[in-house]
Design a protein around this motif. Structure first.
Motif, PDB file in Angstrom:
ATOM      1  N   GLN A 120       0.837  -1.207   0.000  1.00 16.27           N
ATOM      2  CA  GLN A 120       0.000   0.000   0.000  1.00 16.27           C
ATOM      3  C   GLN A 120       0.868   1.252   0.000  1.00 16.27           C
ATOM      4  OE1 GLN A 120      -3.265   0.050  -0.424  1.00 16.27           O
ATOM      5  NE2 GLN A 120      -3.267   2.262  -0.410  1.00 16.27           N
ATOM      6  N   LEU A 121       1.917   1.240   0.808  1.00 15.01           N
ATOM      7  CA  LEU A 121       2.819   2.389   0.854  1.00 15.01           C
ATOM      8  C   LEU A 121       3.504   2.624  -0.486  1.00 15.01           C
ATOM      9  CD1 LEU A 121       4.418   1.769   4.346  1.00 15.01           C
ATOM     10  CD2 LEU A 121       3.029   3.751   3.702  1.00 15.01           C
ATOM     11  N   TYR A 122       3.818   1.551  -1.190  1.00 14.81           N
ATOM     12  CA  TYR A 122       4.461   1.673  -2.503  1.00 14.81           C
ATOM     13  C   TYR A 122       3.593   2.519  -3.433  1.00 14.81           C
ATOM     14  CZ  TYR A 122       7.190   0.237  -6.595  1.00 14.81           C
ATOM     15  OH  TYR A 122       7.993   0.229  -7.717  1.00 14.81           O
ATOM     16  N   LYS A 123       2.285   2.407  -3.242  1.00 15.77           N
ATOM     17  CA  LYS A 123       1.356   3.207  -4.048  1.00 15.77           C
ATOM     18  C   LYS A 123       1.168   4.607  -3.466  1.00 15.77           C
ATOM     19  CE  LYS A 123      -1.118  -0.907  -5.449  1.00 15.77           C
ATOM     20  NZ  LYS A 123      -2.296  -1.733  -5.216  1.00 15.77           N
ATOM     21  N   THR A 124       0.869   4.677  -2.159  1.00 18.72           N
ATOM     22  CA  THR A 124       0.532   5.971  -1.573  1.00 18.72           C
ATOM     23  C   THR A 124       1.723   6.917  -1.469  1.00 18.72           C
ATOM     24  OG1 THR A 124       0.803   5.138   0.695  1.00 18.72           O
ATOM     25  CG2 THR A 124      -1.412   5.052  -0.257  1.00 18.72           C
ATOM     26  N   LYS A 125       2.918   6.375  -1.352  1.00 16.17           N
ATOM     27  CA  LYS A 125       4.120   7.224  -1.295  1.00 16.17           C
ATOM     28  C   LYS A 125       4.681   7.467  -2.697  1.00 16.17           C
ATOM     29  CE  LYS A 125       4.004   7.477   3.178  1.00 16.17           C
ATOM     30  NZ  LYS A 125       3.752   8.715   3.906  1.00 16.17           N
ATOM     31  N   THR A 126       3.970   7.028  -3.688  1.00 19.05           N
ATOM     32  CA  THR A 126       4.251   7.255  -5.120  1.00 19.05           C
ATOM     33  C   THR A 126       5.542   6.626  -5.641  1.00 19.05           C
ATOM     34  OG1 THR A 126       5.315   9.447  -4.897  1.00 19.05           O
ATOM     35  CG2 THR A 126       2.899   9.411  -5.080  1.00 19.05           C
ATOM     36  N   CYS A 127       6.002   5.557  -5.011  1.00 23.83           N
ATOM     37  CA  CYS A 127       7.214   4.870  -5.480  1.00 23.83           C
ATOM     38  C   CYS A 127       7.043   4.394  -6.927  1.00 23.83           C
ATOM     39  CB  CYS A 127       7.522   3.665  -4.596  1.00 23.83           C
ATOM     40  SG  CYS A 127       7.630   4.020  -2.836  1.00 23.83           S
ATOM     41  N   PHE A 128       5.835   3.917  -7.224  1.00 26.38           N
ATOM     42  CA  PHE A 128       5.553   3.370  -8.554  1.00 26.38           C
ATOM     43  C   PHE A 128       5.702   4.403  -9.656  1.00 26.38           C
ATOM     44  CE2 PHE A 128       1.566   5.251  -7.333  1.00 26.38           C
ATOM     45  CZ  PHE A 128       1.038   5.740  -8.521  1.00 26.38           C
ATOM     46  N   THR A 129       5.571   5.671  -9.315  1.00 30.68           N
ATOM     47  CA  THR A 129       5.643   6.724 -10.323  1.00 30.68           C
ATOM     48  C   THR A 129       6.977   6.696 -11.051  1.00 30.68           C
ATOM     49  OG1 THR A 129       4.178   8.083  -8.969  1.00 30.68           O
ATOM     50  CG2 THR A 129       5.414   9.205 -10.706  1.00 30.68           C
ATOM     51  N   CYS A 130       8.053   6.491 -10.335  1.00 27.57           N
ATOM     52  CA  CYS A 130       9.381   6.455 -10.954  1.00 27.57           C
ATOM     53  C   CYS A 130       9.892   5.040 -11.202  1.00 27.57           C
ATOM     54  CB  CYS A 130      10.390   7.206 -10.084  1.00 27.57           C
ATOM     55  SG  CYS A 130      10.039   8.971  -9.962  1.00 27.57           S
ATOM     56  N   HIS A 131       9.594   4.121 -10.282  1.00 25.35           N
ATOM     57  CA  HIS A 131      10.153   2.768 -10.366  1.00 25.35           C
ATOM     58  C   HIS A 131       9.254   1.782 -11.101  1.00 25.35           C
ATOM     59  CE1 HIS A 131      13.510   3.838  -7.813  1.00 25.35           C
ATOM     60  NE2 HIS A 131      12.664   4.418  -6.972  1.00 25.35           N
ATOM     61  N   GLY A 132       8.032   2.201 -11.438  1.00 24.85           N
ATOM     62  CA  GLY A 132       7.091   1.326 -12.132  1.00 24.85           C
ATOM     63  C   GLY A 132       6.242   0.529 -11.159  1.00 24.85           C
ATOM     64  N   GLN A 133       5.045   0.142 -11.594  1.00 25.60           N
ATOM     65  CA  GLN A 133       4.137  -0.646 -10.752  1.00 25.60           C
ATOM     66  C   GLN A 133       4.807  -1.922 -10.264  1.00 25.60           C
ATOM     67  OE1 GLN A 133       1.126   0.072  -9.637  1.00 25.60           O
ATOM     68  NE2 GLN A 133       0.519   1.788 -10.905  1.00 25.60           N
ATOM     69  N   ASP A 134       5.638  -2.515 -11.126  1.00 26.92           N
ATOM     70  CA  ASP A 134       6.271  -3.802 -10.805  1.00 26.92           C
ATOM     71  C   ASP A 134       7.675  -3.643 -10.223  1.00 26.92           C
ATOM     72  OD1 ASP A 134       7.630  -2.908 -13.043  1.00 26.92           O
ATOM     73  OD2 ASP A 134       7.162  -4.657 -14.271  1.00 26.92           O
ATOM     74  N   GLY A 135       8.140  -2.403 -10.083  1.00 24.54           N
ATOM     75  CA  GLY A 135       9.465  -2.160  -9.527  1.00 24.54           C
ATOM     76  C   GLY A 135      10.608  -2.441 -10.491  1.00 24.54           C
ATOM     77  N   LYS A 136      10.264  -2.774 -11.731  1.00 24.42           N
ATOM     78  CA  LYS A 136      11.328  -3.090 -12.699  1.00 24.42           C
ATOM     79  C   LYS A 136      11.137  -2.398 -14.045  1.00 24.42           C
ATOM     80  CE  LYS A 136       9.100  -7.577 -13.320  1.00 24.42           C
ATOM     81  NZ  LYS A 136       9.257  -9.000 -13.094  1.00 24.42           N
ATOM     82  N   THR A 137      10.258  -1.411 -14.087  1.00 27.27           N
ATOM     83  CA  THR A 137      10.072  -0.633 -15.312  1.00 27.27           C
ATOM     84  C   THR A 137      10.099   0.859 -14.967  1.00 27.27           C
ATOM     85  OG1 THR A 137       7.666  -0.894 -15.059  1.00 27.27           O
ATOM     86  CG2 THR A 137       8.768  -2.385 -16.600  1.00 27.27           C
ATOM     87  N   PRO A 138      11.292   1.365 -14.618  1.00 29.06           N
ATOM     88  CA  PRO A 138      11.394   2.777 -14.246  1.00 29.06           C
ATOM     89  C   PRO A 138      11.080   3.698 -15.422  1.00 29.06           C
ATOM     90  CG  PRO A 138      13.571   1.778 -14.399  1.00 29.06           C
ATOM     91  CD  PRO A 138      12.575   0.677 -14.582  1.00 29.06           C
ATOM     92  N   ILE A 139      10.656   4.913 -15.100  1.00 30.50           N
ATOM     93  CA  ILE A 139      10.269   5.857 -16.153  1.00 30.50           C
ATOM     94  C   ILE A 139      11.473   6.453 -16.876  1.00 30.50           C
ATOM     95  CG2 ILE A 139       8.074   6.443 -15.101  1.00 30.50           C
ATOM     96  CD1 ILE A 139       9.411   9.100 -14.169  1.00 30.50           C
ATOM     97  N   MET A 140      12.639   6.403 -16.258  1.00 22.31           N
ATOM     98  CA  MET A 140      13.859   6.927 -16.868  1.00 22.31           C
ATOM     99  C   MET A 140      14.919   5.829 -16.841  1.00 22.31           C
ATOM    100  SD  MET A 140      13.506  10.418 -17.328  1.00 22.31           S
ATOM    101  CE  MET A 140      15.097  11.133 -17.101  1.00 22.31           C
ATOM    102  N   PRO A 141      15.730   5.745 -17.881  1.00 20.45           N
ATOM    103  CA  PRO A 141      16.759   4.690 -17.919  1.00 20.45           C
ATOM    104  C   PRO A 141      17.734   4.739 -16.741  1.00 20.45           C
ATOM    105  CG  PRO A 141      16.618   5.828 -20.031  1.00 20.45           C
ATOM    106  CD  PRO A 141      15.734   6.561 -19.080  1.00 20.45           C
ATOM    107  N   GLY A 142      17.976   5.903 -16.186  1.00 25.59           N
ATOM    108  CA  GLY A 142      18.911   6.032 -15.075  1.00 25.59           C
ATOM    109  C   GLY A 142      18.323   5.685 -13.719  1.00 25.59           C
ATOM    110  N   TYR A 143      17.008   5.518 -13.639  1.00 27.17           N
ATOM    111  CA  TYR A 143      16.369   5.169 -12.368  1.00 27.17           C
ATOM    112  C   TYR A 143      16.522   3.667 -12.141  1.00 27.17           C
ATOM    113  CZ  TYR A 143      14.039   9.754 -12.195  1.00 27.17           C
ATOM    114  OH  TYR A 143      13.769  11.087 -12.142  1.00 27.17           O
TER     115      TYR A 143
END
Length: 108
Positions: free
Chosen positions: A30-53
């Motif tokens: 839940q925190l992964y969503k509410t703290k917006t981690c998914f925004t940069c790291h992706g919903q699955d944690g392996k598809t970041p929005i930027m190549p350097g992330y």
């Protein structure tokens, strides 16, 4: 013969202790969503929005926790950590622990 009476208090304490790991993982999800981690790291944690992330899915929990602590404190200020510094002030120590445990359970 006297009936055996089992106290509910020790049983409740045992059930609570056994469920804390599951509850913490659920809180981390839940925190992964509410703290917006998914925004940069992706919903699955392996598809970041930027190549350097970083891809964080499956990362060791102790490593992830230390990175979050270091970014929050300013001890780590290299690479893309500046992007996370704006978010980390919203995350307390318990939440960092729950997030680190959840990230470790994500499929890499």
């Amino acid at each position: 013969n006297k009936p055996v009476i089992i106290s509910a208090v020790p049983m409740a304490a045992l059930l609570l202790a056994m469920s804390q790991g599951v509850a913490q993982a659920a809180d981390g999800a839940q925190l992964y969503k509410t703290k917006t981690c998914f925004t940069c790291h992706g919903q699955d944690g392996k598809t970041p929005i930027m190549p350097g992330y970083p891809k964080i899915a499956g990362q060791d929990k102790d490593y992830s926790l230390q990175q979050m602590k270091d970014i929050k404190s300013g001890d780590r200020s290299n690479g893309q950590s500046a992007a996370m510094q704006g978010v980390m002030h919203l995350v307390n120590d318990e939440e960092m622990q729950a997030l680190a445990e959840y990230i470790a359970t994500m499929a890499p």
